[in-house]
Design a protein around this motif. Structure first.
Motif, PDB file in Angstrom:
ATOM      1  N   LEU A 228      27.131  41.258  30.399  1.00  0.00           N
ATOM      2  CA  LEU A 228      28.476  40.689  30.466  1.00  0.00           C
ATOM      3  C   LEU A 228      29.009  40.818  31.889  1.00  0.00           C
ATOM      4  O   LEU A 228      28.893  41.881  32.499  1.00  0.00           O
ATOM      5  CB  LEU A 228      29.407  41.442  29.505  1.00  0.00           C
ATOM      6  N   PRO A 229      29.581  39.748  32.432  1.00  0.00           N
ATOM      7  CA  PRO A 229      30.147  39.861  33.777  1.00  0.00           C
ATOM      8  C   PRO A 229      31.496  40.570  33.730  1.00  0.00           C
ATOM      9  O   PRO A 229      32.516  39.988  33.377  1.00  0.00           O
ATOM     10  CB  PRO A 229      30.299  38.397  34.216  1.00  0.00           C
ATOM     11  N   LEU A 230      31.500  41.864  34.047  1.00  0.00           N
ATOM     12  CA  LEU A 230      32.726  42.662  33.926  1.00  0.00           C
ATOM     13  C   LEU A 230      33.280  43.100  35.272  1.00  0.00           C
ATOM     14  O   LEU A 230      34.365  43.677  35.344  1.00  0.00           O
ATOM     15  CB  LEU A 230      32.439  43.914  33.086  1.00  0.00           C
ATOM     16  N   VAL A 231      32.529  42.837  36.326  1.00  0.00           N
ATOM     17  CA  VAL A 231      33.012  43.290  37.626  1.00  0.00           C
ATOM     18  C   VAL A 231      32.767  42.189  38.645  1.00  0.00           C
ATOM     19  O   VAL A 231      32.008  41.255  38.376  1.00  0.00           O
ATOM     20  CB  VAL A 231      32.323  44.620  38.010  1.00  0.00           C
ATOM     21  N   LEU A 232      33.449  42.252  39.787  1.00  0.00           N
ATOM     22  CA  LEU A 232      33.443  41.182  40.789  1.00  0.00           C
ATOM     23  C   LEU A 232      34.040  39.911  40.195  1.00  0.00           C
ATOM     24  O   LEU A 232      33.592  38.802  40.482  1.00  0.00           O
ATOM     25  CB  LEU A 232      32.038  40.910  41.336  1.00  0.00           C
ATOM     26  N   ASN A 233      34.995  40.068  39.316  1.00  0.00           N
ATOM     27  CA  ASN A 233      35.737  38.933  38.766  1.00  0.00           C
ATOM     28  C   ASN A 233      37.102  39.446  38.305  1.00  0.00           C
ATOM     29  O   ASN A 233      37.457  40.604  38.527  1.00  0.00           O
ATOM     30  CB  ASN A 233      34.967  38.286  37.616  1.00  0.00           C
ATOM     31  N   MET A 234      37.862  38.557  37.619  1.00  0.00           N
ATOM     32  CA  MET A 234      39.211  38.922  37.204  1.00  0.00           C
ATOM     33  C   MET A 234      39.207  40.116  36.256  1.00  0.00           C
ATOM     34  O   MET A 234      40.120  40.952  36.306  1.00  0.00           O
ATOM     35  CB  MET A 234      39.856  37.694  36.550  1.00  0.00           C
ATOM     36  N   VAL A 235      38.191  40.211  35.389  1.00  0.00           N
ATOM     37  CA  VAL A 235      38.133  41.328  34.442  1.00  0.00           C
ATOM     38  C   VAL A 235      38.074  42.658  35.190  1.00  0.00           C
ATOM     39  O   VAL A 235      38.882  43.569  34.965  1.00  0.00           O
ATOM     40  CB  VAL A 235      36.903  41.197  33.516  1.00  0.00           C
ATOM     41  N   GLY A 236      37.128  42.750  36.124  1.00  0.00           N
ATOM     42  CA  GLY A 236      36.979  43.975  36.911  1.00  0.00           C
ATOM     43  C   GLY A 236      38.244  44.305  37.666  1.00  0.00           C
ATOM     44  O   GLY A 236      38.688  45.463  37.720  1.00  0.00           O
ATOM     45  N   LEU A 237      38.843  43.260  38.240  1.00  0.00           N
ATOM     46  CA  LEU A 237      40.059  43.457  39.021  1.00  0.00           C
ATOM     47  C   LEU A 237      41.183  44.023  38.154  1.00  0.00           C
ATOM     48  O   LEU A 237      41.862  44.980  38.527  1.00  0.00           O
ATOM     49  CB  LEU A 237      40.461  42.114  39.639  1.00  0.00           C
ATOM     50  N   LEU A 238      41.351  43.437  36.938  1.00  0.00           N
ATOM     51  CA  LEU A 238      42.429  43.907  36.059  1.00  0.00           C
ATOM     52  C   LEU A 238      42.163  45.327  35.543  1.00  0.00           C
ATOM     53  O   LEU A 238      43.085  46.132  35.444  1.00  0.00           O
ATOM     54  CB  LEU A 238      42.613  42.942  34.884  1.00  0.00           C
ATOM     55  N   VAL A 239      40.896  45.625  35.264  1.00  0.00           N
ATOM     56  CA  VAL A 239      40.561  46.979  34.828  1.00  0.00           C
ATOM     57  C   VAL A 239      40.926  47.974  35.928  1.00  0.00           C
ATOM     58  O   VAL A 239      41.587  48.990  35.685  1.00  0.00           O
ATOM     59  CB  VAL A 239      39.060  47.099  34.474  1.00  0.00           C
ATOM     60  N   GLY A 240      40.526  47.661  37.154  1.00  0.00           N
ATOM     61  CA  GLY A 240      40.801  48.547  38.285  1.00  0.00           C
ATOM     62  C   GLY A 240      42.292  48.722  38.522  1.00  0.00           C
ATOM     63  O   GLY A 240      42.783  49.832  38.711  1.00  0.00           O
ATOM     64  N   MET A 241      43.018  47.598  38.478  1.00  0.00           N
ATOM     65  CA  MET A 241      44.458  47.651  38.726  1.00  0.00           C
ATOM     66  C   MET A 241      45.162  48.444  37.637  1.00  0.00           C
ATOM     67  O   MET A 241      46.043  49.267  37.905  1.00  0.00           O
ATOM     68  CB  MET A 241      45.044  46.234  38.763  1.00  0.00           C
ATOM     69  N   THR A 242      44.795  48.184  36.378  1.00  0.00           N
ATOM     70  CA  THR A 242      45.445  48.853  35.257  1.00  0.00           C
ATOM     71  C   THR A 242      45.207  50.350  35.319  1.00  0.00           C
ATOM     72  O   THR A 242      46.121  51.153  35.126  1.00  0.00           O
ATOM     73  CB  THR A 242      44.914  48.276  33.931  1.00  0.00           C
ATOM     74  N   ASN A 243      43.967  50.719  35.638  1.00  0.00           N
ATOM     75  CA  ASN A 243      43.646  52.138  35.755  1.00  0.00           C
ATOM     76  C   ASN A 243      44.510  52.811  36.819  1.00  0.00           C
ATOM     77  O   ASN A 243      44.971  53.935  36.669  1.00  0.00           O
ATOM     78  CB  ASN A 243      42.165  52.269  36.120  1.00  0.00           C
ATOM     79  N   PHE A 244      44.750  52.069  37.893  1.00  0.00           N
ATOM     80  CA  PHE A 244      45.528  52.597  39.005  1.00  0.00           C
ATOM     81  C   PHE A 244      47.010  52.704  38.638  1.00  0.00           C
ATOM     82  O   PHE A 244      47.705  53.635  39.051  1.00  0.00           O
ATOM     83  CB  PHE A 244      45.296  51.647  40.195  1.00  0.00           C
ATOM     84  N   LEU A 245      47.502  51.747  37.821  1.00  0.00           N
ATOM     85  CA  LEU A 245      48.943  51.652  37.587  1.00  0.00           C
ATOM     86  C   LEU A 245      49.461  52.475  36.402  1.00  0.00           C
ATOM     87  O   LEU A 245      50.628  52.869  36.383  1.00  0.00           O
ATOM     88  CB  LEU A 245      49.341  50.188  37.369  1.00  0.00           C
ATOM     89  N   ILE A 246      48.585  52.724  35.411  1.00  0.00           N
ATOM     90  CA  ILE A 246      49.063  53.347  34.166  1.00  0.00           C
ATOM     91  C   ILE A 246      49.869  54.641  34.379  1.00  0.00           C
ATOM     92  O   ILE A 246      50.954  54.795  33.816  1.00  0.00           O
ATOM     93  CB  ILE A 246      47.900  53.552  33.167  1.00  0.00           C
ATOM     94  N   PRO A 247      49.382  55.577  35.222  1.00  0.00           N
ATOM     95  CA  PRO A 247      50.172  56.805  35.398  1.00  0.00           C
ATOM     96  C   PRO A 247      51.603  56.527  35.866  1.00  0.00           C
ATOM     97  O   PRO A 247      52.530  57.249  35.505  1.00  0.00           O
ATOM     98  CB  PRO A 247      49.403  57.568  36.481  1.00  0.00           C
TER      99      PRO A 247
ATOM    100  N   LEU B 130      36.702  45.104  43.627  1.00  0.00           N
ATOM    101  CA  LEU B 130      36.352  44.798  42.235  1.00  0.00           C
ATOM    102  C   LEU B 130      36.579  43.333  41.870  1.00  0.00           C
ATOM    103  O   LEU B 130      36.054  42.854  40.877  1.00  0.00           O
ATOM    104  CB  LEU B 130      37.157  45.681  41.270  1.00  0.00           C
ATOM    105  N   GLY B 131      37.378  42.624  42.661  1.00  0.00           N
ATOM    106  CA  GLY B 131      37.674  41.237  42.343  1.00  0.00           C
ATOM    107  C   GLY B 131      36.546  40.295  42.729  1.00  0.00           C
ATOM    108  O   GLY B 131      35.607  40.678  43.416  1.00  0.00           O
ATOM    109  N   GLY B 132      36.643  39.057  42.264  1.00  0.00           N
ATOM    110  CA  GLY B 132      35.646  38.052  42.585  1.00  0.00           C
ATOM    111  C   GLY B 132      35.969  37.363  43.900  1.00  0.00           C
ATOM    112  O   GLY B 132      36.987  37.650  44.529  1.00  0.00           O
ATOM    113  N   PRO B 133      35.087  36.433  44.308  1.00  0.00           N
ATOM    114  CA  PRO B 133      35.298  35.733  45.570  1.00  0.00           C
ATOM    115  C   PRO B 133      36.657  35.027  45.643  1.00  0.00           C
ATOM    116  O   PRO B 133      37.238  34.913  46.708  1.00  0.00           O
ATOM    117  CB  PRO B 133      34.165  34.712  45.589  1.00  0.00           C
ATOM    118  N   GLN B 134      37.177  34.563  44.509  1.00  0.00           N
ATOM    119  CA  GLN B 134      38.423  33.800  44.534  1.00  0.00           C
ATOM    120  C   GLN B 134      39.664  34.683  44.464  1.00  0.00           C
ATOM    121  O   GLN B 134      40.763  34.201  44.675  1.00  0.00           O
ATOM    122  CB  GLN B 134      38.479  32.848  43.335  1.00  0.00           C
TER     123      GLN B 134
END
Lengths: 276, 355
Positions: A139-158, A223-227
């Motif tokens: 499954l493409p979970l990283v280097l795209n919007m999914v990876g980016l949102l996972v990374g951002m959410t992890n950073f923001l939750i606290p 973590l985000g994709g090229p776009q």
């Protein structure tokens, strides 16, 4: 306390923060404004060039989408975590709060590389799935919007959990009991007591994470994709790579303006809510 | 009522106290760097062990010989040079960074003129320019996981890197037009000697073909290795010294690197205009060009010395990880082309990535 002494107390308590902000933040900020309009001559040319460029418009759209989505996701998940924490006895809550803060204290760079290992095509999640189903799953979970949102959410939750938890703990438990005695079911208690009364914390959390995610830089690039390029990397491009500080400043001012545009209504609404 | 009055005076006192506290931060820092026995070297930092090796093999021996201590400041780019010159508060003496950055700085008038008597021009494979000088070169090329892709199963030159039919798979390229444009033109069949000035339309057309297979346009160099390591991509554009460091004991899964075709970049030295210790900085530049210094340093750092005499003095182990610069398939990146065109090409490149 009469009105004057309230104002006086406010002045005393706020003056260090106001002074620090005025001395340390205002001058560089004014300099950024100045740089954005004063290149070879005084003009708004940099703004014109920035606002009409395709690169800027696309990046702006991505920035708003990513900031909006990651803020909403963090708000939902963070709220659930805060609700759980608020129900724990104090010692257990202290321990669990540390668990929430642990990723917050970890370097965002380290976390991003760790997420590549977890989310990658041959990462932990994909190899587990492959093992369970007995076929190769990638499954493409990283280097795209999914990876980016996972990374951002992890950073923001606290940043959501802490203010929300504070407002949840401030709710007098007698109100819950009163609601229960009057026959309210848990769902009803949530909608009429918990949610409205934790709204100040929720709004404070939302405001801070949205503002923070507008300026995200490391997570999108790792973590985000090229776009998925965000405005901060455009600022870095003009600032560091081509040393065009006028355009870099113009973009920064636009970014700051956006923060105000989104923050002001939220802040006003919150104020009205608090008064009511 | 006297109360409001007393508030004002208290606030005033507080403001005064904070002002006094903040004063040292606002006042100009003292120019301690102006001492003649100290040179401040701003090093464009890439991470890794480069900095420690530089200190051990170049800066310490230099201090022993001349009595001039070198203070090393890792920096990411030229922006602080611009800020120092803009405010007239020059703290650094010497800048070390990519050729394209040094050339860009030269175009902006950041550097002092260099004394030609500092160098033995005949010994240098890249001639010094008026205000900056190359002292080492590094290579870029294709890397892969040899466990997954044995001989003949991986691209070894840039044309093959762009051949998606023969070598399907996900790729990594840098988010830097000065790596990518030349590579695309070489892949499209332009001979290295005909590359400059770049035919940008042709380069972008070639890149259009490759774009769907580029999983990431990497900004952080470490990712060119880590994405291969984790199996996220199949073929990566990276640098041999990075692969070498990765393959050493304690590193990750060994990776392979092709020396069949490479891009070569220079790293340059330049002295800031109005440097507090201009003389010491010039001395250090001259020292850095000595063949024995270059070979001693590069035997550990692993890059290619600009001094021709230094090359045969390198160990076999180090040369195994270096391209042979005389091979006609390689291309030396033209720093002055990039100094003139970086901004325009870079903007087009960034727009193209998003489009």
């Amino acid at each position: 306390m009469n009105r004057i002494s309230i104002i006086r107390a406010q002045a005393i308590f706020m003056s260090p923060a106001v002074l620090a902000a005025t001395l340390l933040i205002l001058p560089p900020l004014l300099y950024v404004f100045y740089t954005s309009v004063y290149g070879p001559a005084l003009s708004l040319a940099a703004y014109g060039q920035v606002l009409t460029s395709k690169l800027f418009r696309q990046t702006l759209t991505t920035t708003l989408v990513v900031a909006g989505l990651s803020s909403l996701l963090s708000l939902l998940l963070g709220f659930v975590v805060a609700l759980h924490l608020a129900r724990q006895p104090a010692r257990r809550r202290a321990f669990l709060t540390v668990l929430v803060l642990l990723p917050f204290w970890t370097s965002v760079l380290v976390k991003c590389f760790a997420f590549t290992v977890i989310l990658g095509r041959e990462g932990i999640i994909n190899s587990m799935l492959s093992w369970i189903f007995g076929i190769k799953i990638q499954l493409p979970l990283v280097l795209n919007m999914v990876g980016l949102l996972v990374g951002m959410t992890n950073f923001l939750i606290p940043l959501v959990v802490l203010p929300v938890l504070a407002s949840l703990l401030a709710i007098d438990s007698a109100i819950y009991r009163a609601a229960a005695i009057m026959g309210a079911k848990p769902a009803r208690i949530f909608w009429t007591v918990t949610l409205p009364m934790s709204l100040p914390g929720l709004l404070a959390g939302l405001l801070s994470i949205f503002v923070m995610s507008l300026g995200a830089f490391i997570v999108p690039s790792l973590l985000g994709g090229p776009q998925d390029q965000m405005l901060s990397s455009l600022v870095a491009f003009y600032n560091r790579e081509v040393l065009d500080w006028q355009k870099a400043s113009a973009i920064s001012v636009v970014l700051l303006g956006m923060v105000f545009i989104f923050a002001a209504p939220l802040a006003l609404w919150r104020r009205r809510k608090l008064k009511a | 009522m006297k109360t409001p009055r007393s508030t004002v005076s208290r606030r005033f006192l507080l403001a005064g106290a904070v002002g006094v506290l903040a004063a040292p931060m606002v006042l100009k820092p003292s120019r301690s760097a102006a001492k003649s026995d100290l040179v401040t070297l701003a090093l464009q930092a890439y991470g890794g062990s480069y900095q420690a090796t530089l200190e051990k093999q170049v800066l310490k021996p230099f201090a022993q010989e001349t009595g001039i201590k070198v203070n090393l400041v890792p920096v990411p780019d030229l922006s602080k040079v611009k800020a120092q010159l803009l405010t007239g508060n020059v703290e650094w003496d010497l800048y070390e960074g990519e050729g394209a950055q040094a050339a860009f700085g030269s175009k902006q008038g950041f550097w002092e003129k260099l004394d030609p008597s500092l160098f033995d021009v005949n010994d240098m494979s890249v001639a010094p320019r008026g205000d900056s000088v190359s002292w080492e070169m590094y290579a870029g090329g294709i890397a892969w996981d040899p466990e997954k892709y044995g001989a003949g199963k991986h691209p070894a030159n840039f044309a093959e890197f762009f051949d998606l039919k023969k070598f399907p798979g996900r790729r990594v390229l840098r988010k830097a037009p000065s790596d990518v444009m030349e590579l695309a033109l070489l892949a499209d069949g332009v001979a290295p000697k005909d590359i400059y000035p770049l035919d940008l339309d042709r380069a972008f057309k070639a890149l259009d073909r490759l774009k769907p297979s580029v999983a990431s346009w990497v900004e952080a160099t470490a990712q060119t290795i880590s994405l291969l390591q984790t199996g996220e991509v199949d073929f990566s554009y990276t640098y041999p010294n990075r692969v070498k460091a990765n393959n050493e004991p304690g590193g990750g899964k060994p990776l392979a690197f092709s020396f069949e075709q490479n891009l070569l970049f220079t790293a340059d030295l330049a002295v800031l205009k109005g440097a507090p210790n201009k003389e010491g900085a010039m001395k250090l530049i001259g020292y850095c060009q000595r063949p024995e210094v270059q070979s001693r340093f590069q035997n550990e750092a692993g890059l290619i010395p600009v001094s021709k005499k230094a090359v045969p003095m390198l160990s076999a182990e180090v040369r195994k990880w270096q391209p042979d610069p005389s091979k006609p398939s390689h291309l030396v990146s033209n720093s002055s082309y990039w100094a003139d065109h970086y901004e325009a090409v870079s903007r087009r490149f960034n727009e193209w990535i998003l489009g």
